[in-house]
Each structure stands twice: as C-alpha cells, then as structure tokens.
Write an enzyme that holds these catalytic residues in place. Structure first.
Site, PDB file in Angstrom:
ATOM      1  N   ASN A  41      -5.008  -6.072   0.625  1.00 48.15           N
ATOM      2  CA  ASN A  41      -4.129  -6.154   1.787  1.00 48.15           C
ATOM      3  C   ASN A  41      -4.592  -7.271   2.713  1.00 48.15           C
ATOM      4  O   ASN A  41      -5.791  -7.543   2.846  1.00 48.15           O
ATOM      5  CB  ASN A  41      -4.003  -4.811   2.526  1.00 48.15           C
ATOM      6  CG  ASN A  41      -5.318  -4.162   2.872  1.00 48.15           C
ATOM      7  OD1 ASN A  41      -6.326  -4.364   2.220  1.00 48.15           O
ATOM      8  ND2 ASN A  41      -5.300  -3.357   3.921  1.00 48.15           N
ATOM      9  N   CYS A  52       0.774  -5.678   1.912  1.00 48.83           N
ATOM     10  CA  CYS A  52      -0.006  -4.690   1.164  1.00 48.83           C
ATOM     11  C   CYS A  52      -0.644  -5.322  -0.072  1.00 48.83           C
ATOM     12  O   CYS A  52      -0.143  -6.318  -0.624  1.00 48.83           O
ATOM     13  CB  CYS A  52       0.897  -3.559   0.690  1.00 48.83           C
ATOM     14  SG  CYS A  52       1.508  -2.481   1.987  1.00 48.83           S
ATOM     15  N   GLU A  54      -0.720  -4.256  -3.139  1.00 50.00           N
ATOM     16  CA  GLU A  54       0.133  -4.217  -4.336  1.00 50.00           C
ATOM     17  C   GLU A  54       1.076  -5.415  -4.352  1.00 50.00           C
ATOM     18  O   GLU A  54       1.309  -6.040  -5.391  1.00 50.00           O
ATOM     19  CB  GLU A  54       0.959  -2.927  -4.362  1.00 50.00           C
ATOM     20  CG  GLU A  54       0.144  -1.654  -4.449  1.00 50.00           C
ATOM     21  CD  GLU A  54      -0.213  -1.067  -3.091  1.00 50.00           C
ATOM     22  OE1 GLU A  54      -0.444  -1.840  -2.130  1.00 50.00           O
ATOM     23  OE2 GLU A  54      -0.254   0.174  -2.996  1.00 50.00           O
TER      24      GLU A  54
HETATM   25  N1  THU Z   1      -1.608  -0.750   2.590  1.00 50.37           N
HETATM   26  C1  THU Z   1      -1.632  -1.310   1.350  1.00 50.37           C
HETATM   27  O1  THU Z   1      -2.240  -2.361   1.134  1.00 50.37           O
HETATM   28  N2  THU Z   1      -0.965  -0.672   0.355  1.00 50.37           N
HETATM   29  C2  THU Z   1      -0.298   0.499   0.499  1.00 50.37           C
HETATM   30  O2  THU Z   1       0.350   0.962  -0.437  1.00 50.37           O
HETATM   31  C3  THU Z   1      -0.381   1.221   1.760  1.00 50.37           C
HETATM   32  C4  THU Z   1      -0.905   0.456   2.917  1.00 50.37           C
HETATM   33  C5  THU Z   1      -2.327  -1.435   3.673  1.00 50.37           C
HETATM   34  C6  THU Z   1      -1.435  -2.088   4.700  1.00 50.37           C
HETATM   35  C7  THU Z   1      -2.344  -2.114   5.909  1.00 50.37           C
HETATM   36  O3  THU Z   1      -3.133  -3.283   5.856  1.00 50.37           O
HETATM   37  C8  THU Z   1      -3.233  -0.906   5.728  1.00 50.37           C
HETATM   38  O4  THU Z   1      -3.130  -0.528   4.373  1.00 50.37           O
HETATM   39  C9  THU Z   1      -2.881   0.277   6.622  1.00 50.37           C
HETATM   40  O5  THU Z   1      -1.547   0.609   6.491  1.00 50.37           O
END
Ligand code: THU
Length: 128
Positions: A41, A52, A54
């Site tokens: 992320n 995110c 993914e």
């Molecule tokens: N986040 C992800 O990278 N993937 C997810 O599926 C859920 C949330 C990250 C976004 C943000 O930087 C942190 O987690 C908190 O939401």
C-alpha cells in the site's frame, strides 16, 4: 508456487508506505505465464489518493503486459481480506482467481476464491 506467492507478498509488505494508518499491507499476483508481481500500500498526505497493495500489484502486472491473473496473495495485518474496491479490480482480470492469505512471516494461513468474495460481480461481460 502458493508458498512462493505468499512469501513474495510478505516481502513486498516490508516496502509499505503507510505513515498515516501504520497499517502495512503486502500483495503478490501470479499471472498465467508464471510471473509474480508484488505490491504494497502507498498512502498519501491527501488521504483519498492512497492505493491499496492489491491494486499496486495488479497495475504493475497489467502495465507489464499481463492480462490473466490466476492467484493473488494478500498479507493484511490481523488476517483481513481485500477491500471491496480491490475485489472489483481483481475481478477484472479473472473472476475465478484463487485468493491466498498469509501472515507477516510469509506463511500461508488460508485461501478463498474471488467469486466467494465478490459474487455476482459486475465485469467485462456486462459491457459486451
Ligand atoms: N489497504 C490495502 O492495502 N488493501 C486492502 O485490501 C485494505 C486496505 C490499505 C489502504 C491503507 O493504506 C491502509 O490499508 C488502511 O486502510
């Protein structure tokens, strides 16, 4: 290959840029030609611009020419699952994708199918 994918996701998690949430996430996608693309992320001082893990992994794969993603590994603290937006982005590149979950140490903990996470998805077929 599943263990390798989870390990790659855990390694990518170490690069997470999450100074605001302090919630570090890692991901790795496996394409049908056997390649692995990783993501973490990436947050921003303008919070909504955060991407995110993914999505970073998917966009890296697609920008390198990949189209069919057969599996994704996610390393979410506390064992969380991909957010709704990421489920939709993953669906675009194969609704039948295998979803692997790993812990911070890179061990495979469980698995699921994208169709379970996002049933009756809106996707490319709707625009044909
Ligand atoms: N986040 C992800 O990278 N993937 C997810 O599926 C859920 C949330 C990250 C976004 C943000 O930087 C942190 O987690 C908190 O939401």
């Amino acid at each position: 290959m599943q263990a390798k994918l989870v390990k790659a996701g855990a390694q990518a998690r170490k690069s997470a840029y999450a100074p605001y949430s302090k919630f570090n996430v890692g991901a790795a996608v496996l394409t049908d030609d056997g390649r692995i693309y990783t993501g973490c992320n990436v947050e921003n001082a303008s919070y909504p611009l955060t991407c995110c893990a993914e999505r970073v992994a998917v966009y890296k794969a697609v920008s390198e020419g990949a189209r069919n993603i057969i599996a994704v590994a996610v390393i979410v603290p506390g064992g969380g699952t991909p957010c709704g937006g990421c489920r939709q982005v993953l669906n675009e590149f194969n609704p039948d994708m295998l979803v692997l979950y790993g812990d911070e140490a890179g061990n495979l903990t469980s698995s699921s199918k994208l169709t379970t996470l996002l049933p009756d998805a809106f996707g490319p077929h709707n625009l044909k």
